[in-house]
Write a protein that holds these residues in place. Structure first.
Motif, PDB file in Angstrom:
ATOM      1  N   HIS A 480       0.805  -1.222   0.000  1.00  0.00           N
ATOM      2  CA  HIS A 480       0.000   0.000   0.000  1.00  0.00           C
ATOM      3  C   HIS A 480       0.839   1.273   0.000  1.00  0.00           C
ATOM      4  N   GLY A 481       2.159   1.142   0.013  1.00  0.00           N
ATOM      5  CA  GLY A 481       3.012   2.318  -0.061  1.00  0.00           C
ATOM      6  C   GLY A 481       3.205   3.036   1.253  1.00  0.00           C
ATOM      7  N   ARG A 482       2.848   2.402   2.381  1.00  0.00           N
ATOM      8  CA  ARG A 482       3.121   3.027   3.676  1.00  0.00           C
ATOM      9  C   ARG A 482       4.600   2.892   4.045  1.00  0.00           C
ATOM     10  N   LEU A 483       5.243   1.847   3.496  1.00  0.00           N
ATOM     11  CA  LEU A 483       6.675   1.640   3.671  1.00  0.00           C
ATOM     12  C   LEU A 483       7.321   1.469   2.307  1.00  0.00           C
ATOM     13  N   GLY A 484       8.593   1.772   2.241  1.00  0.00           N
ATOM     14  CA  GLY A 484       9.376   1.528   1.033  1.00  0.00           C
ATOM     15  C   GLY A 484      10.733   0.988   1.419  1.00  0.00           C
ATOM     16  N   VAL A 485      11.489   0.555   0.428  1.00  0.00           N
ATOM     17  CA  VAL A 485      12.868   0.153   0.661  1.00  0.00           C
ATOM     18  C   VAL A 485      13.663   0.597  -0.552  1.00  0.00           C
ATOM     19  N   ASN A 486      14.863   1.095  -0.304  1.00  0.00           N
ATOM     20  CA  ASN A 486      15.640   1.740  -1.360  1.00  0.00           C
ATOM     21  C   ASN A 486      17.103   1.328  -1.278  1.00  0.00           C
ATOM     22  N   GLN A 487      17.676   1.108  -2.456  1.00  0.00           N
ATOM     23  CA  GLN A 487      19.120   0.941  -2.565  1.00  0.00           C
ATOM     24  C   GLN A 487      19.711   2.278  -3.003  1.00  0.00           C
ATOM     25  N   VAL A 488      20.519   2.856  -2.122  1.00  0.00           N
ATOM     26  CA  VAL A 488      21.167   4.130  -2.409  1.00  0.00           C
ATOM     27  C   VAL A 488      22.640   3.855  -2.688  1.00  0.00           C
ATOM     28  N   LEU A 489      23.083   4.191  -3.894  1.00  0.00           N
ATOM     29  CA  LEU A 489      24.483   4.045  -4.258  1.00  0.00           C
ATOM     30  C   LEU A 489      25.163   5.400  -4.104  1.00  0.00           C
ATOM     31  N   ALA A 490      26.162   5.448  -3.235  1.00  0.00           N
ATOM     32  CA  ALA A 490      26.864   6.702  -2.958  1.00  0.00           C
ATOM     33  C   ALA A 490      28.362   6.489  -3.142  1.00  0.00           C
ATOM     34  N   VAL A 491      29.054   7.555  -3.506  1.00  0.00           N
ATOM     35  CA  VAL A 491      30.476   7.476  -3.850  1.00  0.00           C
ATOM     36  C   VAL A 491      31.265   8.493  -3.025  1.00  0.00           C
ATOM     37  N   LYS A 492      32.429   8.076  -2.570  1.00  0.00           N
ATOM     38  CA  LYS A 492      33.400   9.001  -1.991  1.00  0.00           C
ATOM     39  C   LYS A 492      34.281   9.464  -3.151  1.00  0.00           C
ATOM     40  N   SER A 493      33.887  10.547  -3.763  1.00  0.00           N
ATOM     41  CA  SER A 493      34.517  10.972  -5.010  1.00  0.00           C
ATOM     42  C   SER A 493      36.005  11.217  -4.830  1.00  0.00           C
ATOM     43  N   ALA A 494      36.757  10.863  -5.865  1.00  0.00           N
ATOM     44  CA  ALA A 494      38.207  11.058  -5.845  1.00  0.00           C
ATOM     45  C   ALA A 494      38.529  12.506  -6.175  1.00  0.00           C
ATOM     46  N   ALA A 495      39.826  12.800  -6.293  1.00  0.00           N
ATOM     47  CA  ALA A 495      40.272  14.162  -6.587  1.00  0.00           C
ATOM     48  C   ALA A 495      39.655  14.662  -7.883  1.00  0.00           C
ATOM     49  N   ARG A 496      39.360  15.946  -7.896  1.00  0.00           N
ATOM     50  CA  ARG A 496      38.782  16.621  -9.059  1.00  0.00           C
ATOM     51  C   ARG A 496      37.407  16.069  -9.426  1.00  0.00           C
ATOM     52  N   GLY A 497      36.733  15.422  -8.457  1.00  0.00           N
ATOM     53  CA  GLY A 497      35.347  15.028  -8.657  1.00  0.00           C
ATOM     54  C   GLY A 497      35.127  13.766  -9.442  1.00  0.00           C
ATOM     55  N   ASP A 498      36.141  12.959  -9.652  1.00  0.00           N
ATOM     56  CA  ASP A 498      35.971  11.729 -10.424  1.00  0.00           C
ATOM     57  C   ASP A 498      35.248  10.694  -9.572  1.00  0.00           C
TER      58      ASP A 498
END
Length: 518
Positions: A480-498
């Protein structure tokens, strides 16, 4: 006299302001309510006493765990029919005076008619883009002084009148004030008390976690909470979860099995983390070692898995040894806050962050950020709740806190993403898996019910009932959409934003030229 069920039905309809959506059978054999619907069986008066002494969700939950309430028919259908009545928010109850039951029921906001039971597809479809946690708890209204209780108290006919809805706290306060003035509601409470006699307060079932004093989410407190949920026997979890021993939502394909879907979820995590031979992976909250085993066996990764559960660690270490992977996988009994041997190439946190707590979440995110090398990735797989109009009003669900996940807390997706960003992460992808978790929970309930006698033997009747109710209600919450579950992909970016992430990391489906019949 066999009239308990009609009297209970009259009380419920008066207090709830709507006809009962299910049938009720009382301890005297009487029945009331719409035929052809699931039957809520009230086996003895003690169930009613629990509701009077602990109004709302906790009274009902204790009666269920104790076996004083059961269901004949489809549990999912019953929960879906009554969910709108039981899972709306109303004000919290001050503790009654010693020796005095709190004789005021909840005053939920209810739909005009029960929502239809959703149909779950026999062959689930993969979508791009969730133990376990129930919808918002019922918080009982403030207690009345105990009325004088006649032997029987006739209930005026008809439901209590509906009241205009006001926003937020004003609405809940108005509901409570109107209830206290309504003579029909007061008479219904007296009738319920008469049915519930005698008066002593029943003891809580032994499966209920005892509340600890002091702050939440200390190292010692977290160890106790994890032990309450996970150290109930690995054989029991095998009965519920199946051979994969993965305790998080699977990733379904049409016609797939639970085992296939769990394999696909683990592989999805590995691919999102871009794992390769020789990489170092930290698996936070590693459970029974399934993610660590998959990453080492299929991708040649060196894995450190940490858990606070001794039973999980022993089970995972045996699987590692039996699989000949001891040179690649190390399982530790360790708090993630104490891991100090970074940097790692990747971190997976699958179904663990719900235990962290809102007050500690920023520290959790900063800790994982510090453990990654520049360019390293975090895959955070986490259940989310819907935002509250007033976030300060959010409180932990009573049933979940007492019986399932002590000290567990859920946050909205936006809050999670914000905390990861504040810690320094760049969030690169969010995939919602809500429907996948509903299907997973239904599969777990089916396994539990198919092996019910074994599950009871491995734990206790009360523990098996906790899991049955928790997983079934959670499945409906995801549907019913009262709960959700999410995979969040996050990065510790390297020098100069790579960030090292492909320009098109995901495929959303076939284009027009690839459609069938094109």
């Amino acid at each position: 006299m066999t009239d308990a069920a009609p009297r209970l039905a009259a009380v419920a309809e008066t207090l709830l302001g709507t006809p009962l959506p299910v049938r009720v059978r009382a301890w005297d054999g009487s029945e009331a309510g719409p035929p052809g619907t699931p039957i809520l069986v009230v086996h003895n008066r003690r169930a009613l006493r629990r509701m009077l002494w602990k109004p709302g969700e906790m009274g009902l939950a204790r009666a269920w765990v104790a076996g004083e309430l059961t269901v004949e028919g489809d549990l999912f259908e019953l929960l879906d029919r009554v969910g709108g009545l039981l899972w709306a928010r109303v004000p919290a109850t001050p503790a009654p005076a010693p020796g005095t039951p709190a004789l005021v029921p909840t005053v939920p906001t209810v739909p005009a008619a029960p929502a239809p039971v959703p149909t779950v597809p026999a062959t689930p479809l993969r979508v791009n883009g969730s133990p376990p946690v129930l919808p918002a708890s019922v918080l009982p209204a403030p207690a009345l002084a105990p009325p004088a209780l006649p032997a029987t108290a006739p209930v005026p006919q008809g439901p209590a009148p509906r009241r205009p809805r006001l926003p937020g706290r004003l609405s809940r306060a108005a509901d409570t004030a109107a209830l206290l003035r309504d003579p029909r509601a007061r008479a219904a409470v007296r009738e319920l008390a008469a049915l519930a006699r005698p008066w002593p307060a029943p003891a809580a079932p032994p499966e209920e976690a005892r509340r600890r004093g002091g702050p939440r989410h200390t190292r010692g407190g977290d160890r106790q909470a994890i032990s309450h949920h996970y150290d109930v026997g690995n054989d029991f979890y095998e009965r519920v979860l199946g051979p994969s021993m993965v305790y998080s939502c699977a990733y379904w394909s049409p016609g797939g099995t639970l085992e296939e879907a769990q394999h696909d979820k683990l592989d999805l995590v590995c691919r999102k983390l871009a794992l390769g031979p020789g990489d170092r992976l930290l698996d936070v909250g590693c459970g029974w070692g399934s993610m660590a085993l998959h990453a080492a066996r299929e991708y040649g990764v060196r894995v450190t898995g940490v858990t606070l559960s001794r039973e999980q660690a022993a089970y995972a270490r045996k699987r590692v040894a039996d699989g000949g992977l001891a040179d690649l996988v190390e399982i530790r009994i360790q708090d993630y806050r104490d891991v100090a041997d970074g940097p790692y190439d990747a971190v997976s946190s699958i179904g663990m962050a719900e235990h962290v707590g809102a007050d500690r979440y920023r520290d959790y995110a900063r800790t994982l950020y510090a453990l990654l090398r520049p360019g390293g990735r975090l895959l955070n797989h986490q259940i989310a709740r819907r935002p509250e109009p007033d976030e300060e009003a959010y409180r932990i669900n009573d049933f979940i806190d007492a019986y399932v996940f002590p000290d567990g807390e859920l946050s909205p997706l936006g809050t999670t993403v914000g905390e990861l960003e504040r810690a320094g992460f760049e969030v690169r992808d969010v995939e919602a898996l809500r429907e996948h978790y509903a299907l997973t929970l239904r599969a777990w309930v089916a396994r539990l019910e198919a092996g019910w006698d074994e599950a009871v033997r491995l734990t206790s009747p009360g523990r098996a009932r906790v899991w049955q109710l928790y997983m079934a209600a959670s499945a409906l919450a995801f549907e019913h959409g009262r709960l959700g579950v999410n995979q969040v992909l996050a990065v510790k970016s390297a020098a100069r934003g790579d960030a090292g992430v492909p320009l098109r990391p995901r495929t959303w489906g076939p284009g027009p030229e690839e459609s069938p019949g094109a």
